[in-house]
Motif scaffolding. Structure first.
Motif: not given
Length: 271
Positions: A102-118
């Motif tokens: 963030x200090x270097x100017x990056x935008x940090x975004x949290x993502x969720x790992x989603x899963x589903x059974x076929x």
């Protein structure tokens, strides 16, 4: 940084402390040329952060957080990339590197790992009456009209939009299936990239043509992915989603559940 082979899908380049960090990291360089990550390069798309993404290895080469970001920046500079992105694999990496990014100017975004059974995904993606699409594996170029349309509203230059739309055509990976949805007239209206793993399938770049949003295209793509998962006898299908985005709840209604977290960071320099 040199490609591992002549094919475009072999342009995964190992970044080493000795190459990327230079004289500022003489201590680590003299000790050993320690890898700290990888970057995907494509010869025709030098500016696209979506395909040129560094993946960081935690604590590699003895680099602390600030030195890791310095090395990543140097690697992007060496590759001539205007847009920069870093995959933060795991919450530990995110906690350690996010403040410096963030200090270097990056935008940090949290993502969720989603899963589903076929099986559950197939049950929840049955087509509604009047919403019939043909979804089949095609070459990566077949989905470019969909990607180009999806890019029209993005704040990028025309050349950057063209490159992003072509990213999978420029760097098609082995063990990857490109699903394309077509309407009754044969027009491409949606696309999905499926990475084939031994125990699961990873879904990427789920796109619907803007003119066909909320018309069942995405559901048809997921149904085809579920069938592919059934045929390969995998335990689950996974994807990444912003937990605050509409797409996350849309996936949830189709059987996807959060099973982990990761993060990404990107920076677009000022014009």
């Amino acid at each position: 940084m040199q490609p591992a082979g002549p094919r475009s899908d072999d342009w995964w380049c190992e970044l080493t402390v000795g190459h990327a960090a230079g004289a500022s990291r003489a201590r680590a360089t003299q000790a050993r040329r320690a890898p700290f990550g990888w970057m995907l390069l494509t010869p025709e798309a030098p500016l696209v952060w979506a395909v040129n993404r560094a993946q960081v290895v935690p604590n590699a080469g003895g680099l602390d957080a600030a030195e890791t970001v310095t090395a990543v920046e140097a690697a992007h500079d060496a590759a001539g990339l205007a847009h920069r992105a870093v995959d933060l694999r795991g919450r530990g990496d995110a906690r350690r590197l996010a403040p410096v990014l963030r200090a270097a100017g990056y935008v940090v975004q949290e993502l969720h790992v989603l899963a589903a059974a076929p099986a559950e995904l197939a049950e929840r993606t049955r087509p509604r009456p009047g919403r019939s699409y043909v979804v089949a594996p095609e070459g990566p170029e077949a989905a470019e009209p969909v990607r180009q349309a999806a890019e029209e509203g993005q704040d990028r230059t025309p050349e950057e939009r063209r490159q992003v739309a072509r990213q999978w055509s420029l760097a098609p990976a082995r063990d990857t299936v490109h699903l394309v949805a077509r309407d009754a007239a044969g027009e491409a209206v949606g696309s999905l990239v499926v990475h084939l793993a031994s125990l699961h399938l990873e879904l990427d770049d789920v796109l619907t043509h803007p003119a066909r949003e909320r018309a069942g295209v995405g559901t048809a793509l997921l149904a085809a992915a579920a069938e592919l998962g059934r045929r390969r006898d995998v335990g689950r299908l996974t994807l990444l989603a912003d937990p605050n985005d509409y797409a996350a709840s849309w996936y949830g209604r189709r059987g996807f559940r959060a099973v982990g977290r990761t993060a990404t960071a990107h920076r677009v320099p000022a014009a």
